[in-house]
Design a protein around this motif. Structure first.
Motif, PDB file in Angstrom:
ATOM      1  N   LEU A 127      -0.002  -4.274 -11.271  1.00 46.30           N
ATOM      2  CA  LEU A 127      -0.302  -3.107 -10.442  1.00 46.30           C
ATOM      3  C   LEU A 127      -1.798  -2.923 -10.276  1.00 46.30           C
ATOM      4  O   LEU A 127      -2.287  -2.672  -9.184  1.00 46.30           O
ATOM      5  CB  LEU A 127       0.292  -1.854 -11.089  1.00 46.30           C
ATOM      6  N   TRP A 169     -22.831   1.934  12.569  1.00 42.86           N
ATOM      7  CA  TRP A 169     -22.584   0.746  11.778  1.00 42.86           C
ATOM      8  C   TRP A 169     -22.201  -0.471  12.602  1.00 42.86           C
ATOM      9  O   TRP A 169     -22.147  -1.571  12.082  1.00 42.86           O
ATOM     10  CB  TRP A 169     -21.434   1.017  10.802  1.00 42.86           C
ATOM     11  N   GLY A 170     -21.840  -0.286  13.810  1.00 39.69           N
ATOM     12  CA  GLY A 170     -21.338  -1.419  14.579  1.00 39.69           C
ATOM     13  C   GLY A 170     -19.827  -1.433  14.582  1.00 39.69           C
ATOM     14  O   GLY A 170     -19.194  -0.457  14.170  1.00 39.69           O
ATOM     15  N   PHE A 171     -19.269  -2.558  15.019  1.00 39.17           N
ATOM     16  CA  PHE A 171     -17.838  -2.575  15.279  1.00 39.17           C
ATOM     17  C   PHE A 171     -17.090  -3.588  14.439  1.00 39.17           C
ATOM     18  O   PHE A 171     -17.586  -4.678  14.173  1.00 39.17           O
ATOM     19  CB  PHE A 171     -17.589  -2.901  16.755  1.00 39.17           C
ATOM     20  N   LEU A 172     -15.872  -3.212  14.058  1.00 40.90           N
ATOM     21  CA  LEU A 172     -14.938  -4.191  13.527  1.00 40.90           C
ATOM     22  C   LEU A 172     -14.447  -5.015  14.710  1.00 40.90           C
ATOM     23  O   LEU A 172     -14.512  -4.568  15.846  1.00 40.90           O
ATOM     24  CB  LEU A 172     -13.729  -3.481  12.913  1.00 40.90           C
ATOM     25  N   ASP A 173     -13.949  -6.192  14.416  1.00 43.47           N
ATOM     26  CA  ASP A 173     -13.269  -6.948  15.443  1.00 43.47           C
ATOM     27  C   ASP A 173     -12.125  -6.070  15.958  1.00 43.47           C
ATOM     28  O   ASP A 173     -11.503  -5.343  15.184  1.00 43.47           O
ATOM     29  CB  ASP A 173     -12.715  -8.225  14.797  1.00 43.47           C
ATOM     30  N   LEU A 186      -6.278  -4.289  -2.814  1.00 45.85           N
ATOM     31  CA  LEU A 186      -6.246  -3.386  -1.667  1.00 45.85           C
ATOM     32  C   LEU A 186      -7.601  -2.729  -1.440  1.00 45.85           C
ATOM     33  O   LEU A 186      -8.050  -2.581  -0.309  1.00 45.85           O
ATOM     34  CB  LEU A 186      -5.173  -2.316  -1.872  1.00 45.85           C
ATOM     35  N   VAL A 211       1.929   2.015  -3.513  1.00 51.28           N
ATOM     36  CA  VAL A 211       0.826   2.627  -4.259  1.00 51.28           C
ATOM     37  C   VAL A 211       0.720   4.118  -3.898  1.00 51.28           C
ATOM     38  O   VAL A 211       0.612   4.979  -4.772  1.00 51.28           O
ATOM     39  CB  VAL A 211      -0.508   1.905  -3.952  1.00 51.28           C
ATOM     40  N   MET A 215       3.228  -5.909 -16.314  1.00 50.68           N
ATOM     41  CA  MET A 215       3.457  -5.258 -15.034  1.00 50.68           C
ATOM     42  C   MET A 215       2.336  -4.305 -14.654  1.00 50.68           C
ATOM     43  O   MET A 215       1.971  -4.185 -13.495  1.00 50.68           O
ATOM     44  CB  MET A 215       4.769  -4.473 -15.084  1.00 50.68           C
ATOM     45  N   LYS A 216       1.764  -3.646 -15.686  1.00 46.72           N
ATOM     46  CA  LYS A 216       0.634  -2.749 -15.414  1.00 46.72           C
ATOM     47  C   LYS A 216      -0.537  -3.538 -14.858  1.00 46.72           C
ATOM     48  O   LYS A 216      -1.224  -3.110 -13.946  1.00 46.72           O
ATOM     49  CB  LYS A 216       0.211  -2.021 -16.696  1.00 46.72           C
ATOM     50  N   VAL A 226     -13.984  -3.715   4.145  1.00 47.72           N
ATOM     51  CA  VAL A 226     -14.207  -4.750   5.163  1.00 47.72           C
ATOM     52  C   VAL A 226     -15.647  -4.661   5.652  1.00 47.72           C
ATOM     53  O   VAL A 226     -16.172  -3.578   5.870  1.00 47.72           O
ATOM     54  CB  VAL A 226     -13.264  -4.547   6.364  1.00 47.72           C
ATOM     55  N   THR A 227     -16.252  -5.778   5.795  1.00 48.98           N
ATOM     56  CA  THR A 227     -17.630  -5.766   6.290  1.00 48.98           C
ATOM     57  C   THR A 227     -17.661  -5.549   7.794  1.00 48.98           C
ATOM     58  O   THR A 227     -16.810  -6.031   8.516  1.00 48.98           O
ATOM     59  CB  THR A 227     -18.320  -7.107   5.981  1.00 48.98           C
ATOM     60  N   PHE A 228     -18.633  -4.773   8.209  1.00 45.97           N
ATOM     61  CA  PHE A 228     -18.767  -4.509   9.632  1.00 45.97           C
ATOM     62  C   PHE A 228     -19.696  -5.545  10.274  1.00 45.97           C
ATOM     63  O   PHE A 228     -20.734  -5.879   9.732  1.00 45.97           O
ATOM     64  CB  PHE A 228     -19.355  -3.120   9.855  1.00 45.97           C
ATOM     65  N   ALA A 229     -19.256  -6.017  11.424  1.00 47.76           N
ATOM     66  CA  ALA A 229     -20.078  -6.979  12.140  1.00 47.76           C
ATOM     67  C   ALA A 229     -21.344  -6.276  12.628  1.00 47.76           C
ATOM     68  O   ALA A 229     -21.278  -5.223  13.233  1.00 47.76           O
ATOM     69  CB  ALA A 229     -19.299  -7.536  13.320  1.00 47.76           C
ATOM     70  N   LEU A 264       0.834  -1.208   0.000  1.00 43.01           N
ATOM     71  CA  LEU A 264       0.000   0.000   0.000  1.00 43.01           C
ATOM     72  C   LEU A 264       0.866   1.254   0.000  1.00 43.01           C
ATOM     73  O   LEU A 264       0.546   2.258  -0.647  1.00 43.01           O
ATOM     74  CB  LEU A 264      -0.934  -0.003   1.221  1.00 43.01           C
ATOM     75  N   LEU A 288      -3.084  -5.379  -7.903  1.00 41.48           N
ATOM     76  CA  LEU A 288      -2.693  -5.014  -6.538  1.00 41.48           C
ATOM     77  C   LEU A 288      -3.648  -3.962  -5.981  1.00 41.48           C
ATOM     78  O   LEU A 288      -4.128  -4.078  -4.857  1.00 41.48           O
ATOM     79  CB  LEU A 288      -1.261  -4.474  -6.558  1.00 41.48           C
ATOM     80  N   CYS A 289      -3.948  -2.962  -6.830  1.00 42.76           N
ATOM     81  CA  CYS A 289      -4.854  -1.909  -6.399  1.00 42.76           C
ATOM     82  C   CYS A 289      -6.233  -2.463  -6.078  1.00 42.76           C
ATOM     83  O   CYS A 289      -6.846  -2.121  -5.068  1.00 42.76           O
ATOM     84  CB  CYS A 289      -4.997  -0.835  -7.478  1.00 42.76           C
ATOM     85  N   LEU A 312      -9.880  -5.113   0.149  1.00 42.50           N
ATOM     86  CA  LEU A 312      -9.549  -5.223   1.566  1.00 42.50           C
ATOM     87  C   LEU A 312     -10.152  -4.072   2.356  1.00 42.50           C
ATOM     88  O   LEU A 312     -10.607  -4.228   3.481  1.00 42.50           O
ATOM     89  CB  LEU A 312      -8.037  -5.186   1.727  1.00 42.50           C
ATOM     90  N   PHE A 351      10.709  -1.396 -13.192  1.00 38.62           N
ATOM     91  CA  PHE A 351      10.820  -2.676 -12.506  1.00 38.62           C
ATOM     92  C   PHE A 351      12.161  -3.378 -12.723  1.00 38.62           C
ATOM     93  O   PHE A 351      12.641  -4.076 -11.845  1.00 38.62           O
ATOM     94  CB  PHE A 351       9.662  -3.604 -12.918  1.00 38.62           C
ATOM     95  N   SER A 376       7.465   1.217 -17.616  1.00 41.01           N
ATOM     96  CA  SER A 376       7.356   0.247 -16.534  1.00 41.01           C
ATOM     97  C   SER A 376       8.526  -0.738 -16.540  1.00 41.01           C
ATOM     98  O   SER A 376       8.961  -1.200 -15.494  1.00 41.01           O
ATOM     99  CB  SER A 376       6.005  -0.478 -16.579  1.00 41.01           C
TER     100      SER A 376
END
Lengths: 213, 253
Positions: free
Chosen positions: B5, A78-82, B12, A33, B1-2, B18-21, A30, B8-9, B15, A130, A126
């Motif tokens: 990337l 919304w509630g909580f994350l762990d 992320l 990025v 490579m693009k 994330v779902t909230f409980a 991250l 990867l984006c 990720l 790389f 690129s």
């Protein structure tokens, strides 16, 4: 008694290591990025990323943990994350910002001549990044990165603010029952872990020696 | 490579989403506690929360048909925990103060408590009355606690003597190591703590501070629940349930 407590502290240290590993796993990519964002020729993106990095680097990590955990519930109901997930999210965002600036420093330190040489040889942008630039960057950023990574080991103790049972929290809870020494004994765990990391980084620097430029 | 990337984006971003409980608030009632013996603590053999308050909470909410789930909180952010819905009630030896009353709904008091001095046993001759506090180089107490109120209203003390700390439990370490001379804490906690582990060379002194009251905390809108608990607490006082629990955990009610 000593072994019993060592074992309980070790369990706490497991949580510490989990936060550490998860943070590195997500923050390292991250950060890259974000560093591309902050070097982008597309001005709006560049400034959005710069402001974001300013906010994250400009506020305490402890506050960020509280915001990630309580914010969604307080503001949007919304509630909580762990708890542990909330800690990792806060750490990933925070460390990615610091990493991005280290990456940027590393990437910008590569001389323009190398890009030009690549272009002359008919490589694409690129390909140049790389195949030519990246590994040199890796070598140059190892020392500052090792600093951040070692700081991360100890920053995990901030997770205590939302009651995550990391090692320092476990040790602190012993003081409530009248046992003080476990608190100071935790230093051994940190020292051993950071010692191993130091050796690892030393080895890594040696491996990258042949890249001398 | 693009492509890499881009992948990867995407990963992320995924990720990030994330779902909230979902926080179900049906039959389970979440009670906020801290490790605060003898009111709330974890039983070493069963691994369950127990103590004077824990047992009382389980009994009262049980009678109302709730399953009680104890949630460990950070005491300084208890109001945030309550408002955000992380917990539904605070039942953790909480002293009634005007400041608390402004922010949350408090039940009727279910027991009284008092602040006492904790000192090194060797200093027993030196600290016997409230006036003796002026002799202390440093006085440790929990910020925002009942002790804080008492000390800030007391005459003959200067700013430099007062050490406001995060938790009551931290103050024992201050006195033990000699960094502070006196700690001002709850009687129940003092009694329990000076009897165990590394703190046996400490002692507590009752210098007759005004008594205070413990109550249960709720969100302001939960008046109905608070009303029901008030009725139950009155009943428990009547039939001596509270008295018996006090004996069991060595708490003066």
């Amino acid at each position: 008694m000593f072994w019993q407590i060592s074992l309980e502290l070790l369990q706490g240290f497991g949580v510490t290591c989990l936060i550490f590993a998860a943070t590195l796993l997500f923050a390292l990519p991250l950060g890259l990025v974000l560093s591309f964002g902050s070097m982008s020729r597309f001005k709006p993106l560049k400034y959005v990323v710069k402001v974001f990095v300013w906010i994250i680097r400009g506020t305490p990590l402890m506050l960020q943990i509280l915001v990630v955990y309580y914010g969604p519930a307080l503001i949007f109901h919304w509630g909580f994350l762990d708890r542990i997930v909330a800690v990792v999210v806060a750490f990933v965002i925070n460390y990615a910002c610091y990493f991005s600036e280290i990456y940027r420093g590393g990437i910008e330190s590569i001389s323009k001549g190398q890009y030009e040489a690549g272009q002359v040889l008919g490589m694409t942008r690129s390909q140049i990044f790389f195949r030519v630039v990246l590994l040199q960057v890796v070598k140059r950023i190892v020392p500052p990165m090792s600093n951040e990574v070692i700081t991360l080991v100890k920053d995990t103790s901030l997770a205590r603010i939302i009651v995550v049972e990391e090692i320092l929290k476990v040790a602190y809870d012993f003081t409530v029952t009248g046992l003080i020494w476990p608190l100071f004994y935790t230093a051994v765990y940190y020292l051993v872990f950071v010692g191993l990391l130091t050796l690892l980084f030393g080895w890594l620097e040696k491996k990258l020696q042949y890249f001398k430029v | 490579m693009k492509k890499f990337l881009a992948l990867l984006c995407t990963a992320l971003l995924a990720l990030g989403a994330v779902t909230f409980a979902a926080c179900g608030r049906d039959d389970t009632l979440k009670v906020g506690v801290t490790k605060y013996p003898p009111m709330d603590y974890i039983d070493e053999t069963t691994g369950e929360w127990t103590g004077f308050d824990a047992e009382l909470a389980r009994k009262a909410f049980g009678e109302l048909g709730y399953d009680v789930e104890f949630v460990e909180i950070v005491w300084e952010t208890k109001i945030v925990s309550l408002q955000s819905g992380e917990i539904d009630a605070i039942w953790n030896g909480m002293t009634v103060t005007d400041e608390l009353r402004q922010n949350i709904l408090l039940s009727d008091p279910y027991m009284t408590n008092q602040q006492v001095l904790v000192i090194r046993a060797a200093d027993a001759e030196k600290y016997k009355t409230q006036a003796d506090l002026s002799k202390a180089s440093k006085i440790a107490f929990e910020g925002g606690s009942a002790a804080d109120t008492i000390l800030s209203e007391m005459e003959g003390l200067n700013e430099g003597q007062l050490l406001s700390m995060e938790k009551q439990a931290d103050t024992f370490l201050e006195v033990k190591t000699g960094s502070s001379d006196v700690a001002v804490v709850d009687l129940a906690l003092a009694k329990e703590t000076v009897a165990q582990g590394d703190y046996t060379d400490l002692a507590y002194v009752n210098v007759g501070f005004a008594t205070e009251e413990f109550a249960v905390g709720f969100r302001k809108e939960d008046t109905e629940l608070c009303q029901k608990i008030n009725e139950l607490l009155a009943k428990y006082k009547e039939d001596n349930t509270i008295g018996q629990l006090g004996e069991k955990y060595g708490v003066t009610v």
